[in-house]
Design an enzyme around this catalytic site. Structure first.
Site, PDB file in Angstrom:
ATOM      1  N   ASP A  53      48.232  48.641  36.683  1.00 24.97           N
ATOM      2  CA  ASP A  53      47.047  47.770  36.541  1.00 24.97           C
ATOM      3  C   ASP A  53      45.939  48.601  35.911  1.00 24.97           C
ATOM      4  O   ASP A  53      46.015  49.838  35.877  1.00 24.97           O
ATOM      5  CB  ASP A  53      46.596  47.234  37.910  1.00 24.97           C
ATOM      6  CG  ASP A  53      45.375  46.306  37.791  1.00 24.97           C
ATOM      7  OD1 ASP A  53      45.312  45.510  36.833  1.00 24.97           O
ATOM      8  OD2 ASP A  53      44.471  46.388  38.647  1.00 24.97           O
ATOM      9  N   SER A  54      44.903  47.918  35.445  1.00 27.27           N
ATOM     10  CA  SER A  54      43.761  48.650  34.905  1.00 27.27           C
ATOM     11  C   SER A  54      43.060  49.452  36.003  1.00 27.27           C
ATOM     12  O   SER A  54      42.365  50.417  35.716  1.00 27.27           O
ATOM     13  CB  SER A  54      42.768  47.668  34.288  1.00 27.27           C
ATOM     14  OG  SER A  54      42.354  46.751  35.282  1.00 27.27           O
TER      15      SER A  54
ATOM     16  N   CYS B  27      43.687  37.105  38.655  1.00 27.84           N
ATOM     17  CA  CYS B  27      43.422  38.504  38.333  1.00 27.84           C
ATOM     18  C   CYS B  27      43.775  39.249  39.614  1.00 27.84           C
ATOM     19  O   CYS B  27      43.377  38.816  40.715  1.00 27.84           O
ATOM     20  CB  CYS B  27      41.944  38.697  37.997  1.00 27.84           C
ATOM     21  SG  CYS B  27      41.459  40.436  37.934  1.00 27.84           S
ATOM     22  N   THR B  28      44.533  40.333  39.499  1.00 24.24           N
ATOM     23  CA  THR B  28      45.020  41.002  40.711  1.00 24.24           C
ATOM     24  C   THR B  28      43.900  41.659  41.519  1.00 24.24           C
ATOM     25  O   THR B  28      44.093  42.013  42.679  1.00 24.24           O
ATOM     26  CB  THR B  28      46.088  42.047  40.360  1.00 24.24           C
ATOM     27  OG1 THR B  28      45.552  42.929  39.362  1.00 24.24           O
ATOM     28  CG2 THR B  28      47.345  41.389  39.829  1.00 24.24           C
ATOM     29  N   HIS B  29      42.733  41.810  40.908  1.00 19.90           N
ATOM     30  CA  HIS B  29      41.596  42.335  41.673  1.00 19.90           C
ATOM     31  C   HIS B  29      41.033  41.277  42.642  1.00 19.90           C
ATOM     32  O   HIS B  29      40.408  41.642  43.645  1.00 19.90           O
ATOM     33  CB  HIS B  29      40.465  42.758  40.733  1.00 19.90           C
ATOM     34  CG  HIS B  29      40.662  44.113  40.139  1.00 19.90           C
ATOM     35  ND1 HIS B  29      41.505  44.350  39.085  1.00 19.90           N
ATOM     36  CD2 HIS B  29      40.115  45.318  40.463  1.00 19.90           C
ATOM     37  CE1 HIS B  29      41.467  45.648  38.769  1.00 19.90           C
ATOM     38  NE2 HIS B  29      40.632  46.248  39.592  1.00 19.90           N
TER      39      HIS B  29
ATOM     40  N   CYS C 133      48.794  43.083  36.315  1.00 22.75           N
ATOM     41  CA  CYS C 133      47.520  42.797  35.660  1.00 22.75           C
ATOM     42  C   CYS C 133      47.734  41.551  34.807  1.00 22.75           C
ATOM     43  O   CYS C 133      48.498  41.589  33.831  1.00 22.75           O
ATOM     44  CB  CYS C 133      47.139  43.996  34.783  1.00 22.75           C
ATOM     45  SG  CYS C 133      45.677  43.723  33.775  1.00 22.75           S
ATOM     46  N   ASN C 134      47.106  40.461  35.220  1.00 22.61           N
ATOM     47  CA  ASN C 134      47.277  39.209  34.468  1.00 22.61           C
ATOM     48  C   ASN C 134      46.821  39.364  33.027  1.00 22.61           C
ATOM     49  O   ASN C 134      47.423  38.829  32.105  1.00 22.61           O
ATOM     50  CB  ASN C 134      46.455  38.084  35.117  1.00 22.61           C
ATOM     51  CG  ASN C 134      46.979  37.662  36.468  1.00 22.61           C
ATOM     52  OD1 ASN C 134      47.650  36.657  36.595  1.00 22.61           O
ATOM     53  ND2 ASN C 134      46.670  38.430  37.503  1.00 22.61           N
TER      54      ASN C 134
ATOM     55  N   TYR D 240      39.867  45.715  31.492  1.00 23.46           N
ATOM     56  CA  TYR D 240      40.717  45.199  30.411  1.00 23.46           C
ATOM     57  C   TYR D 240      40.227  43.823  29.931  1.00 23.46           C
ATOM     58  O   TYR D 240      40.405  43.475  28.768  1.00 23.46           O
ATOM     59  CB  TYR D 240      42.166  45.059  30.913  1.00 23.46           C
ATOM     60  CG  TYR D 240      42.979  46.327  30.771  1.00 23.46           C
ATOM     61  CD1 TYR D 240      42.414  47.588  30.902  1.00 23.46           C
ATOM     62  CD2 TYR D 240      44.340  46.260  30.498  1.00 23.46           C
ATOM     63  CE1 TYR D 240      43.178  48.744  30.772  1.00 23.46           C
ATOM     64  CE2 TYR D 240      45.104  47.408  30.353  1.00 23.46           C
ATOM     65  CZ  TYR D 240      44.520  48.646  30.499  1.00 23.46           C
ATOM     66  OH  TYR D 240      45.286  49.780  30.360  1.00 23.46           O
TER      67      TYR D 240
END
Ligand code: DGL
Length: 253
Positions: free
Chosen positions: A7-8, A182-184, A71-72, A39
Site C-alpha cells: 500500500d502507499s 480506500c484501505t486507509h 490499495c484501491n 497516491y
C-alpha cells in the site's frame, strides 16, 4: 510460502488484519511507499511506473509467493501491468461495489475513495456491472488518507475537519450503504460511524480479500516472521503500533 501486502502507507494494515484473523498461520510482510504517499493525488501513469519500479524488487527480496495490492488507487490503475510483470498471483483490493449493491435496500450508495479511484474507469465498470440500478454518490477525499496515517501515528482525528471534508449536504439522506473504497478508511471507521448522523452500513473489501488469499495459500505448519518495509520514516508511536501487529523487523529503505 509468504504473502506480500503493498500500500502507499499504513492502509495495508486494514487488509493484513483481516488476513491474519482468518489465517494466523501465514507470514504476511507489508511494504508501504510512504515516501510517495498520497497516491490518490498522483496520475495513473505515474502510479503505474512507480509500482513497476518498486514492487518486483520487493517481491524478490521477501521471496513472496503472493502479492496483495492493498490499495484501491493502485489496483484500479495498475493490476494488468503488475500481473504482466510478475510471475506470482496478484490479488487486487478494489471498491466493494458488488457486496454493497447486494445489501442496499434504498438502492442509494455512497462510495468514499481517493480522488484518483473516484475518477477511475475501473470504478465506472464495477458500478455498471453490479450496481446499475443504484444511485451512486462518489466522494473523493484524499485528505482522509493523511488523517488515517496521523491517527495511527498517535494523532487525534479532528471532527471539524471531517465536517469540512464530508459536509452533510454532500450525503444523500436516503443512502443506506457506504463503501470504504480506500484501505486507509477502515482505520477511521469508528470516527466515521460516529460522524454520520444517518444509519449507514459500512462495506469494505477486507474480508473478501482475506478469503481470496486463503483460497490461494496452503495451510502452513510453522508461522514464519513477518517484516514491515517503508520508503519513508516512521515515528515512535507508529513503530510501537507495528510491533504490536507482530512485525519482527521494521526497515526503512
Ligand atoms: N490506501 C490507498 C487506497 O486504498 C490510497 C492511499 C493514498 O492515496 O496514498 O486507495
Amino acid at each position: 510460502m509468504s504473502v506480500l501486502i503493498f500500500d502507499s502507507g499504513l492502509g495495508g494494515l486494514s487488509i493484513r488484519r483481516e488476513i491474519q484473523m482468518l489465517r494466523p498461520d501465514l507470514s504476511v510482510h507489508q511494504f508501504a511507499d510512504h515516501a510517495w504517499l498520497p497516491y490518490g493525488a498522483k496520475s495513473a501513469n505515474d502510479i503505474c511506473s512507480r509500482l513497476l519500479a518498486i514492487i518486483p524488487a520487493m517481491v524478490k527480496r521477501v521471496n513472496a509467493s503472493l502479492l496483495v495490492v492493498a490499495c484501491n488507487t493502485a489496483s484500479t490503475h495498475t493490476l494488468p501491468q503488475l500481473r504482466a510483470a510478475l510471475s506470482i498471483p496478484v490479488v487486487g483490493v478494489v471498491p466493494a461495489i458488488k457486496p454493497a449493491a447486494r445489501i442496499s435496500k434504498s438502492r442509494e450508495i455512497i462510495v468514499l475513495a481517493t480522488e484518483r479511484t473516484i475518477a477511475s474507469p475501473y470504478l465506472d465498470e464495477l458500478i455498471q456491472q453490479y450496481a446499475s440500478d443504484c444511485t451512486i454518490t462518489r466522494i473523493g477525499a484524499n485528505r482522509l488518507v493523511e488523517m488515517a496515517e496521523s491517527k495511527l501515528s498517535g494523532g487525534a482525528v479532528d471532527t471539524t475537519e471531517l465536517r469540512k471534508l464530508l459536509p452533510s449536504a454532500s450525503i444523500p439522506p436516503s443512502a443506506d450503504t457506504i463503501v470504504l473504497a480506500c484501505t486507509h478508511f477502515p482505520l477511521l471507521k469508528e470516527e466515521l460511524e460516529a460522524y454520520f448522523s444517518q444509519q449507514l452500513d459500512f462495506v469494505d473489501s477486507g474480508n473478501a480479500i482475506a478469503r481470496r488469499v486463503s483460497d490461494l495459500t496452503p495451510i502452513q505448519e510453522k508461522v514464519e516472521p513477518a517484516e514491515f518495509f517503508t520508503t519513508g520514516t516512521l515515528n515512535q508511536a507508529t513503530i510501537a503500533l507495528l510491533k504490536s501487529e507482530l512485525f519482527t523487523r521494521i526497515t526503512t529503505l
